[in-house]
Design an enzyme around this catalytic site. Sequence first.
Site, PDB file in Angstrom:
ATOM      1  N   CYS A 141       0.861  -1.187   0.000  1.00  0.00           N
ATOM      2  CA  CYS A 141       0.000   0.000   0.000  1.00  0.00           C
ATOM      3  C   CYS A 141       0.894   1.233   0.000  1.00  0.00           C
ATOM      4  CB  CYS A 141      -0.930   0.019   1.208  1.00  0.00           C
ATOM      5  SG  CYS A 141      -1.933   1.514   1.203  1.00  0.00           S
ATOM      6  N   CYS A 144      -0.277   3.980   2.776  1.00  0.00           N
ATOM      7  CA  CYS A 144       0.063   3.699   4.184  1.00  0.00           C
ATOM      8  C   CYS A 144       1.524   3.275   4.340  1.00  0.00           C
ATOM      9  CB  CYS A 144      -0.839   2.609   4.738  1.00  0.00           C
ATOM     10  SG  CYS A 144      -2.577   2.948   4.527  1.00  0.00           S
ATOM     11  N   CYS A 155      -8.874   1.324   2.519  1.00  0.00           N
ATOM     12  CA  CYS A 155     -10.192   1.943   2.382  1.00  0.00           C
ATOM     13  C   CYS A 155      -9.978   3.410   2.013  1.00  0.00           C
ATOM     14  CB  CYS A 155     -10.992   1.816   3.673  1.00  0.00           C
ATOM     15  SG  CYS A 155     -12.530   2.732   3.588  1.00  0.00           S
ATOM     16  N   CYS A 161      -5.258   1.359   5.728  1.00  0.00           N
ATOM     17  CA  CYS A 161      -5.418  -0.067   5.465  1.00  0.00           C
ATOM     18  C   CYS A 161      -6.195  -0.703   6.611  1.00  0.00           C
ATOM     19  CB  CYS A 161      -4.056  -0.735   5.309  1.00  0.00           C
ATOM     20  SG  CYS A 161      -3.436  -0.611   3.628  1.00  0.00           S
ATOM     21  N   HIS A 168     -16.798  -0.816   3.193  1.00  0.00           N
ATOM     22  CA  HIS A 168     -17.038   0.409   3.959  1.00  0.00           C
ATOM     23  C   HIS A 168     -18.531   0.694   3.907  1.00  0.00           C
ATOM     24  CE1 HIS A 168     -15.943   4.252   5.837  1.00  0.00           C
ATOM     25  NE2 HIS A 168     -17.072   4.651   5.257  1.00  0.00           N
ATOM     26  N   CYS A 169     -19.151   0.824   5.083  1.00  0.00           N
ATOM     27  CA  CYS A 169     -20.602   0.999   5.129  1.00  0.00           C
ATOM     28  C   CYS A 169     -20.966   2.438   5.494  1.00  0.00           C
ATOM     29  CB  CYS A 169     -21.197   0.024   6.144  1.00  0.00           C
ATOM     30  SG  CYS A 169     -22.975   0.195   6.286  1.00  0.00           S
ATOM     31  N   CYS A 175     -15.697   1.218   8.581  1.00  0.00           N
ATOM     32  CA  CYS A 175     -15.381   0.035   7.796  1.00  0.00           C
ATOM     33  C   CYS A 175     -15.864  -1.207   8.544  1.00  0.00           C
ATOM     34  CB  CYS A 175     -13.865  -0.069   7.601  1.00  0.00           C
ATOM     35  SG  CYS A 175     -13.364   0.377   5.943  1.00  0.00           S
TER      36      CYS A 175
HETATM   37 ZN   LIG Z   1      -3.381   1.622   2.948  1.00  0.00          ZN
HETATM   38 ZN   LIG Z   2     -13.534   2.578   5.516  1.00  0.00          ZN
END
Ligand SMILES: [Zn+2]
Ligand SMILES: [Zn+2]
Length: 320
Positions: A141, A144, A155, A161, A168-169, A175
């Site tokens: 990533c 991050c 996300c 991460c 994701h809601c 998340c």
């Molecule tokens: Zn990340």
């Molecule tokens: Zn999220």
Amino acid sequence: MSNVKKVSNQIMVVSEQSCGRPCTYCLHALKWLPVLFSLSLSSWSYYAYVWQFCRLIIQNEFNKYIYLTVFHVLLIMMETCYLRTIFTRPKMVPEEFLIPENTLEAYRNNPDNREVQAALTSLGSRLPIKTVTFLGGLRICDHCKLIKPDRAHHCKVCNRCVLRMDHHCPWINNCISFTNYKYFVLYLTYAFTYCLFIMSTTFPYFMVAWGEKFQDQTCRYHVLFLFLLSSIFGFGYFTLLLYHCCLVLHNRTTFESFHPPVFRDGGIDKHGFYLGACANFKQVFGVSCWRWLLPIPTSLGDGLDYPVRSQDASKESGSR
Ligand SMILES: [Zn+2]
Ligand SMILES: [Zn+2]
């Protein structure tokens, strides 16, 4: 190299400037609107069911007592699970997964450089990692600056991460991940039961209200909306619950059902984490059955290292 620095610096400057902007605060506040809507709806359902339906309509005292008791138990369990899903934040990825700054800088400049690849491979060999990219490399990533643990994904809304990311809601502004997945499934279970209970107890009175035989018009509208909204939301919760029950029993996340994981040894395998339906269930809900329905942490593991099914089983299903 300077370009990369320039670009990364620009990103840093933009993010630092945007932190203090009023529009950023507005954006953060807007994200809470679906949560506010959901809480307002359950507050209205409380008023409509307890005050309008049970107090003014139900005449039989025994029925009233039973209805109110079951209603309060379901509401408390549903709201506790909902709030725990909202406020249980994803677990941070541990420091040992972070890529040293100089290695990351070299990777950004030339990802194919042998020394960089050797440094990353050495770093990865010390971590409990079984999944890789489609090309067989480590899942990195860039935001991050870390090697992603198995089942972790970045996300874009949370900007980090997330371990065992499901999705994701927006309805919980969080998340759904390793730390709160059990609470989320429990929330769906209690919310569906809550809707089903309201639906079944208001149905006889809904028929009366529909025929306009109610003298109190306010009471009539509350009963009508109680039944109609509980039917609509009940159907929605049931569909979601059914889908997540399938995911739990297959030990799969929503993300993995669309993007199957690639294993270092076995390649692409959407059943890679399948351990058997019972063992899969225990991965999320734990081993002691009296804690399954409670919104307390019981999921197995640390969110970083996951058991996988045996290589023999993988080959067998691969050859089918
Ligand atoms: Zn990340
Ligand atoms: Zn999220």
